[in-house]
Enzyme design. Structure first.
Site, PDB file in Angstrom:
ATOM      1  N   SER A 142     -45.358  -8.422  -0.803  1.00 40.95           N
ATOM      2  CA  SER A 142     -45.318  -7.405  -1.855  1.00 40.95           C
ATOM      3  C   SER A 142     -44.576  -6.199  -1.296  1.00 40.95           C
ATOM      4  O   SER A 142     -44.569  -5.967  -0.075  1.00 40.95           O
ATOM      5  CB  SER A 142     -46.738  -6.992  -2.261  1.00 40.95           C
ATOM      6  N   TYR A 155     -55.336  -4.123   0.328  1.00 41.56           N
ATOM      7  CA  TYR A 155     -54.354  -5.060  -0.239  1.00 41.56           C
ATOM      8  C   TYR A 155     -52.990  -4.848   0.401  1.00 41.56           C
ATOM      9  O   TYR A 155     -52.330  -5.809   0.821  1.00 41.56           O
ATOM     10  CB  TYR A 155     -54.264  -4.876  -1.755  1.00 41.56           C
TER      11      TYR A 155
END
Length: 260
Positions: A142, A155
């Site tokens: 990501s 995360y």
């Protein structure tokens, strides 16, 4: 009639979002597929559609990658199936919010999937590819691997792990003829972010565009593909800056500024 097979691609998180589109694109490229996800009904429907459209051989495995028994089943397939030529390590989950208020069980589950499962599955695939002398490993990370943002600390850290892991894994595997890629999506219209609800539309990429760009990056032999980054030199400059630090990262004496 379908084209000759390019081998078998195993895709985790294949029942929706990015994984589902990878399945569509790779079947159309000529791969047989092993689709892994928790949702049996969605996997079956996807397999039926792609078999009808492409004629490819498609198998499904229902697995919760945070569960050791399920994960071990997928590991064994990746390690032992010589037909597997491509592994898309895509499965991931999100747990956010302020860390001080976090549900730590949710955080632990996220770490199990985003870090532990990803690493173990990459290891199994790598062992297979090294033995076969060929293969392609795609790790989906990501852009949060490169960003420090509030309420996404854990995360983002899992995705920073994936990026660092991929860089180092490439050093091990590329000399052996194995291609490695990290894909860094930004906001993508998937169920993970509520299909973009509440996010300005100019910031949300369609999942089809994301996967097509990722595959174009794979074809270009990119180690790191950031589909939303228009200036391809930006990441190269980041790596150059990081490399310039190397001569000062180790030594037998502290820097003068730390002298008592």
């Amino acid at each position: 009639m379908s084209n000759p097979s390019l081998g078998t691609a195993l895709i985790t998180g294949a029942s929706s979002g990015i994984g589902e589109v990878y399945a569509d694109r790779l079947a159309k490229r000529g791969y047989d597929l092993i689709l892994v996800a928790r949702n049996v009904d969605r996997l079956s429907a996807l397999a039926t559609r792609l078999t009808t459209e492409t004629g490819r051989k498609i198998e499904t495995i229902s697995a919760e990658l945070g569960n050791a028994a399920d994960r071990n089943k997928v590991e064994a397939r990746l390690r032992d199936d010589a037909a597997i030529t491509l592994f898309v390590n895509n499965a991931g989950i999100y747990a956010g919010g302020p860390l001080a208020e976090a549900n730590l069980d949710d955080i632990e589950t996220m770490l199990d999937v985003n870090v532990t499962a990803l690493t173990r599955l990459a290891s199994a695939a790598s062992a297979n590819f090294v033995k076969q002398g060929r293969g392609t490993l795609v790790n989906v990370a990501s852009v949060l691997a490169l960003l420090d943002t509030p309420q996404t600390a854990s995360y983002g850290a899992t995705k920073a792990y994936v990026l660092s892991f991929t860089h180092s894994l490439d050093l091990e595997l590329s000399p052996l003829g194995i291609q490695v890629q990290a894909v860094l999506p930004g906001y993508t219209r998937t169920p993970m972010i509520g299909n973009g609800a509440g996010i300005p539309p100019e910031l949300v990429m369609e999942v089809d565009d994301l996967v097509d760009a990722a595959l174009a990056g794979l074809d270009r032999k990119e180690l790191v593909t950031i589909p939303s980054q228009h200036n391809e030199g930006d990441y190269a400059r980041l790596i150059e800056a990081r490399t310039s630090l190397l001569t000062g990262l180790v030594g037998n004496r502290p820097a003068p500024r730390y002298a008592a």
